[in-house]
Write a protein that holds these residues in place. Sequence first.
Motif, mmCIF file in Angstrom:
data_model
loop_
_atom_site.group_PDB
_atom_site.id
_atom_site.type_symbol
_atom_site.label_atom_id
_atom_site.label_comp_id
_atom_site.label_asym_id
_atom_site.label_seq_id
_atom_site.Cartn_x
_atom_site.Cartn_y
_atom_site.Cartn_z
ATOM 1 N N SER A 254 -33.908 31.442 -34.749
ATOM 2 C CA SER A 254 -33.818 32.771 -34.158
ATOM 3 C C SER A 254 -32.450 32.935 -33.529
ATOM 4 O O SER A 254 -32.152 32.314 -32.499
ATOM 5 C CB SER A 254 -34.910 32.959 -33.099
ATOM 6 N N PRO A 255 -31.569 33.746 -34.136
ATOM 7 C CA PRO A 255 -30.224 33.934 -33.575
ATOM 8 C C PRO A 255 -30.286 34.737 -32.285
ATOM 9 O O PRO A 255 -31.268 35.441 -32.015
ATOM 10 C CB PRO A 255 -29.483 34.695 -34.682
ATOM 11 N N PRO A 256 -29.267 34.654 -31.467
ATOM 12 C CA PRO A 256 -29.261 35.397 -30.194
ATOM 13 C C PRO A 256 -29.390 36.912 -30.382
ATOM 14 O O PRO A 256 -29.915 37.604 -29.494
ATOM 15 C CB PRO A 256 -27.898 35.031 -29.579
ATOM 16 N N ALA A 257 -28.940 37.432 -31.539
ATOM 17 C CA ALA A 257 -29.007 38.883 -31.755
ATOM 18 C C ALA A 257 -30.420 39.366 -31.999
ATOM 19 O O ALA A 257 -30.681 40.572 -31.953
ATOM 20 C CB ALA A 257 -28.115 39.260 -32.938
ATOM 21 N N GLY A 258 -31.364 38.461 -32.257
ATOM 22 C CA GLY A 258 -32.739 38.860 -32.495
ATOM 23 C C GLY A 258 -33.187 38.512 -33.895
ATOM 24 O O GLY A 258 -32.387 38.171 -34.772
ATOM 25 N N GLY A 259 -34.489 38.612 -34.129
ATOM 26 C CA GLY A 259 -35.042 38.256 -35.418
ATOM 27 C C GLY A 259 -35.437 36.796 -35.475
ATOM 28 O O GLY A 259 -34.903 35.957 -34.731
ATOM 29 N N GLY B 276 -37.647 41.296 -35.620
ATOM 30 C CA GLY B 276 -38.271 41.477 -34.320
ATOM 31 C C GLY B 276 -37.391 41.028 -33.172
ATOM 32 O O GLY B 276 -36.193 40.745 -33.342
ATOM 33 N N PRO B 277 -37.974 40.934 -31.978
ATOM 34 C CA PRO B 277 -37.183 40.586 -30.783
ATOM 35 C C PRO B 277 -36.686 39.149 -30.786
ATOM 36 O O PRO B 277 -35.809 38.799 -29.996
ATOM 37 C CB PRO B 277 -38.159 40.834 -29.632
ATOM 38 N N ASP C 283 -34.906 28.331 -25.644
ATOM 39 C CA ASP C 283 -35.657 27.268 -24.986
ATOM 40 C C ASP C 283 -37.092 27.176 -25.482
ATOM 41 O O ASP C 283 -37.782 26.182 -25.228
ATOM 42 C CB ASP C 283 -35.632 27.463 -23.462
ATOM 43 N N GLU C 284 -37.578 28.208 -26.208
ATOM 44 C CA GLU C 284 -38.935 28.180 -26.715
ATOM 45 C C GLU C 284 -39.018 27.768 -28.186
ATOM 46 O O GLU C 284 -40.108 27.438 -28.671
ATOM 47 C CB GLU C 284 -39.586 29.558 -26.548
ATOM 48 N N LEU C 285 -37.895 27.762 -28.893
ATOM 49 C CA LEU C 285 -37.910 27.420 -30.314
ATOM 50 C C LEU C 285 -38.511 26.037 -30.603
ATOM 51 O O LEU C 285 -39.276 25.897 -31.558
ATOM 52 C CB LEU C 285 -36.490 27.492 -30.880
ATOM 53 N N PRO C 286 -38.191 25.004 -29.810
ATOM 54 C CA PRO C 286 -38.772 23.685 -30.132
ATOM 55 C C PRO C 286 -40.286 23.632 -29.985
ATOM 56 O O PRO C 286 -40.908 22.665 -30.422
ATOM 57 C CB PRO C 286 -38.084 22.738 -29.124
#
Length: 455
Positions: free
Chosen positions: A433-438, A384-385, A390-393
């Motif tokens: 979540s890597p910068p490329a997405g997923g 997914g996107p 900044d939202e992962l934590p």
Amino acid sequence: MITDRWFYGPLRSPLGRRLLAAFLFVALSSVAVLTAAALVGTAQGLTSAQQNDRREAAARTAEAAAVAYQRADGWAGADLTAASAIAGAAGAGLVVRDGDDQMVWPGRGMGPGMNGMHAAPTVVEAPVITDGRSVGDVRLAFTTTATAGRAVAWSWVLGAAAVALLTALLAAGYVTRRLTRPLHALIGAARRFAAGEPAARARTGGPGELGELADAFDTMADEVVRAGQVRRRLAADVAHELRTPLAALQAGLEELRDGLREPGIERLAALHDQTLRLGRVVQDLADLSAAESAALSLRRTDTDLADIARTAVAAYQGLLDAAGLRADTDLTVALPVYADPDRLHQAVTNVLANAARYCRLGDRVTISGHRSGDVAVLEITDTGPGIPADELPHVFQRLWRGHRARSVAGSGIGLAVVRELVTAHSGTVSAASPPAGGTTITIQLPFARTARADR
């Protein structure tokens, strides 16, 4: 200024007065004991030195008397003036007696002896030896003591005691101030915080554990403020989630009541959908509450985390297909755990539901498992996107929905439930979540024998 700084400040509080009194008591006791020990030791040292000097003076006097005896070949006519001078230089009167204990010196009209001495003298004797035999003895009578030496010793010891006492007073005031100042700051911050000032903090670098206590209070206050904000946000979010279906239900029921619309199947189905939406919100809140108390209601048994994941995927396959997602599994390795199968099934389905909610049409969800030491690892990865860094934590916080909250339905409780359930099983859950997405959600649980040992 010194008095006000070191004493008046600590004396303003009962604890400061007690600490200062305790420090002063210890300081005074130490100074008193050390002073007494110094005076006793000094007196004994002076007395010992004085006795050694007197014995040496008696020995020199006896040698001079022996020389006079040898020159006169007896006591008759012996000139004992030199021996008397040695004794006089030592501050003593001289008495010389022969072998028959008859007084030889002082004779009538001769030098000073013990006659006329009013104070009780201290007598030191020494034999007069000539040719290896004793021919008499000399007796030195001392009437003076080492008062001058003792006076000097007293002055130095008392001066040192005064300096030590002053130093102890200053040190006691400093230590008391260092101990009471962070406590006063902490008390003031606690009172302000209790009075409704959420920004009140101690912020004092006290010594040792006091500084740690102040830091712990500040951390606790931050957590209380954050918890209050979460509660307020929870109330606002729940009110927002409930307001729309309630308003729709109210409007539809009023229309039916007033006869503005007929109670047809379509209209009743729309109202039923609103009740389902209300039910979902209430169920999410109930799930979160149950998850938070899951440790008290777990029904553990030996089970396979891979089997649980396969069952969850099969049960959720229809919803994944409806969302246009493709599900793949790689669960060929057995993952034995000692856990509650129903709770873990709920955790896996919550992750899948979150993926179905946020992924796009045509995205893929992969569920895989492997072993890592004594830990069973289950990974649920989607294409997914993704989640902003900044939202992962915050993804496992209750009611956190991120920047897409307006465009995606949901209450933001699903992953919070996952965290509570996994934590109740002594496991961990994380998101990447890597910068490329997923996004990858990783659940780690201890193997069955390890989990039993932990219990």
